[in-house]
Design a protein around this motif. Structure first.
Motif, short mmCIF file in Angstrom:
data_model
loop_
_atom_site.label_atom_id
_atom_site.label_comp_id
_atom_site.label_asym_id
_atom_site.label_seq_id
_atom_site.Cartn_x
_atom_site.Cartn_y
_atom_site.Cartn_z
N LYS A 57 0.71 -1.24 0.05
CA LYS A 57 0.03 0.12 -0.08
C LYS A 57 0.83 1.14 -0.03
O LYS A 57 0.63 2.21 -0.58
CB LYS A 57 -0.84 0.05 1.31
CG LYS A 57 -2.10 -0.87 0.92
CD LYS A 57 -2.78 -1.13 2.30
CE LYS A 57 -3.81 -1.99 2.32
NZ LYS A 57 -4.74 -2.23 3.56
N LEU A 58 1.97 1.06 0.47
CA LEU A 58 2.93 2.45 0.71
C LEU A 58 3.47 2.48 -0.73
O LEU A 58 3.64 3.58 -1.16
CB LEU A 58 4.05 2.21 1.66
CG LEU A 58 3.88 2.06 3.07
CD1 LEU A 58 4.94 1.64 3.75
CD2 LEU A 58 3.37 3.61 3.38
N VAL A 59 3.64 1.42 -1.34
CA VAL A 59 4.45 1.69 -2.72
C VAL A 59 3.31 2.29 -3.73
O VAL A 59 3.88 3.08 -4.74
CB VAL A 59 4.92 0.34 -3.34
CG1 VAL A 59 5.41 0.23 -4.60
CG2 VAL A 59 6.24 -0.19 -2.30
N SER A 60 2.16 1.66 -3.60
CA SER A 60 1.00 2.09 -4.56
C SER A 60 0.67 3.56 -4.34
O SER A 60 -0.20 4.24 -4.95
CB SER A 60 -0.05 1.08 -4.59
OG SER A 60 -0.79 1.16 -3.23
N GLY A 61 1.03 4.00 -2.99
CA GLY A 61 0.58 5.40 -2.75
C GLY A 61 -0.81 5.33 -2.08
O GLY A 61 -1.51 6.33 -1.67
N LYS A 64 0.32 6.69 3.41
CA LYS A 64 1.59 7.36 3.41
C LYS A 64 2.24 6.83 4.91
O LYS A 64 1.50 6.42 5.60
CB LYS A 64 1.10 8.68 3.84
CG LYS A 64 0.56 9.46 2.30
CD LYS A 64 0.37 11.11 2.69
CE LYS A 64 -0.21 11.68 1.38
NZ LYS A 64 -0.33 12.96 1.43
N PRO A 65 3.68 6.93 4.74
CA PRO A 65 4.24 6.54 5.87
C PRO A 65 4.41 7.57 7.07
O PRO A 65 4.22 8.75 6.57
CB PRO A 65 5.87 6.20 5.31
CG PRO A 65 5.88 7.12 3.98
CD PRO A 65 4.42 7.22 3.48
N SER A 66 4.45 7.04 8.12
CA SER A 66 4.57 7.82 9.33
C SER A 66 5.81 8.37 9.30
O SER A 66 6.19 9.72 9.99
CB SER A 66 4.28 7.03 10.54
OG SER A 66 2.99 6.37 10.47
N LEU A 73 10.14 4.47 -9.45
CA LEU A 73 10.85 4.70 -10.57
C LEU A 73 11.40 6.42 -10.43
O LEU A 73 11.28 7.00 -11.28
CB LEU A 73 9.64 4.98 -11.55
CG LEU A 73 8.81 3.53 -11.71
CD1 LEU A 73 7.59 3.90 -12.77
CD2 LEU A 73 9.79 2.45 -12.32
N GLY A 74 12.27 6.53 -9.44
CA GLY A 74 13.04 7.82 -9.14
C GLY A 74 12.12 8.83 -8.50
O GLY A 74 12.81 9.95 -8.21
N GLY A 75 10.83 8.73 -8.47
CA GLY A 75 9.96 9.92 -7.98
C GLY A 75 9.40 9.41 -6.60
O GLY A 75 9.16 8.43 -6.31
N SER A 76 9.18 10.72 -5.79
CA SER A 76 8.62 10.51 -4.44
C SER A 76 7.06 9.93 -4.53
O SER A 76 6.20 10.27 -5.58
CB SER A 76 8.80 11.65 -3.42
OG SER A 76 9.98 11.98 -3.45
N VAL A 77 6.74 9.05 -3.65
CA VAL A 77 5.29 8.62 -3.68
C VAL A 77 4.66 9.13 -2.72
O VAL A 77 4.68 9.04 -1.44
CB VAL A 77 5.17 6.95 -3.58
CG1 VAL A 77 3.77 6.46 -3.37
CG2 VAL A 77 5.93 6.03 -4.48
N ASP A 78 3.80 10.48 -3.35
CA ASP A 78 3.20 11.42 -2.48
C ASP A 78 1.53 11.08 -2.31
O ASP A 78 0.69 11.89 -1.87
CB ASP A 78 3.24 12.68 -2.87
CG ASP A 78 4.92 13.24 -2.70
OD1 ASP A 78 5.66 12.52 -1.67
OD2 ASP A 78 5.42 13.62 -3.61
N GLY A 79 1.09 10.12 -3.40
CA GLY A 79 -0.44 9.71 -3.20
C GLY A 79 -0.56 8.74 -4.40
O GLY A 79 0.64 8.04 -4.77
N PRO A 80 -1.61 8.28 -4.57
CA PRO A 80 -2.04 7.04 -5.61
C PRO A 80 -1.37 7.28 -6.70
O PRO A 80 -1.50 7.97 -7.37
CB PRO A 80 -3.72 7.02 -5.55
CG PRO A 80 -4.17 7.85 -4.28
CD PRO A 80 -3.18 8.84 -4.18
#
Length: 262
Positions: A57-61, A64-66, A73-80
């Motif tokens: 779920k973290l990888v898919s957005g 969000k991590p605490s 793919l080099g970009g931050s996961v900030d949402g889905p």
């Protein structure tokens, strides 16, 4: 297949996840760090409740991590994220749609060009052995075939990263073995990066380049095990190889579960 030495496709960097309830706080993950290289197949095993599905779920957005960071793919996961495929334990097919139309649901949701989607669906149907069942409704398909449809749906948009959460857990033993063989072949043919959560030690080792073993909650990484097996793996022959026995034995040792997992 050969795993590239490029920058990681998935980066989980010192991640923690806390769930806050009305009466208490639960630390689900703590200080988790793991990378998945492009084209690599990595499985995650661990005790129930250790946070394996939470990692997906973290990888898919979807979560969000605490603390810490997740990059895809080099970009931050900030949402889905819409550039991943996701396969769950249940196929979750629409009962009134045929196999082909269930696969094409992905295209409708993403606004893919109809001709391109139809061609891709045809390729996947052939690749997964669903030829002849394109017009079957879900209740006319076995559990294994339903999961093949779900896999086709997840791969329709050619995602560079495929996330799989216990996709074969509800299948009988023989069908599960057959799906393992099919998934491994499809992974070799597509080159997709795969991150799989499973409770089956044998499945994890047979399918993977590496196996991530997690501790009980709060989940962290106990060890990452390299799997020393050839890219092309005959299922029955693989089970008798020293490399398979070494890897599965080490996973069992870490889990302390000689009789608790497959």
């Amino acid at each position: 297949m050969t795993v590239t030495q490029q920058a990681p496709a998935v980066e989980i960097d010192k991640v923690a996840v806390r769930f806050r309830g009305k009466k208490r706080e639960v630390l689900a993950l703590e200080d988790v760090t793991v990378d998945v290289r492009p084209g690599e197949f990595v499985s995650i095993v661990g005790p129930s409740g250790c946070g394996k599905s939470t990692l997906l779920k973290l990888v898919s957005g979807l979560l969000k991590p605490s603390a810490g960071a997740v990059r895809l793919l080099g970009g931050s996961v900030d949402g889905p994220r819409h550039d991943v495929g996701f396969v769950f334990q249940r196929a979750a097919l629409l009962e009134w749609r045929t196999a082909r139309r269930n696969i094409l649901l992905q295209a409708e949701m993403r606004g893919m060009p109809e001709r391109e989607a139809a061609q891709r669906a045809g390729e996947l149907i052939e690749m997964t052995g669903l030829t002849g069942f394109e017009d079957a409704l879900p209740h006319e398909l076995s559990g294994g075939m339903q999961q093949r449809v779900a896999l086709c749906r997840a791969l329709l948009h050619r995602p560079p990263v495929l996330l799989m959460d216990e996709p074969f857990g509800a299948l009988d033993a023989l069908t599960r073995e057959q799906m393992n063989v099919e998934l491994h072949r499809i992974w070799r043919e597509t080159g997709t990066t795969v991150l799989l959560v499973t409770h089956s030690i044998a499945e994890a080792v047979y399918l993977s380049n590496r196996v991530v073993v997690m501790t009980p909650r709060p989940g962290t990484i106990a060890e990452v095990i390299d799997v020393d097996l050839a890219d092309e793996r005959d299922y029955a022959a693989t089970m008798s190889l020293p490399g398979f026995a070494t890897a599965t034995g080490r996973v069992r040792e870490l889990l302390g579960a000689a009789g608790g997992h497959e």
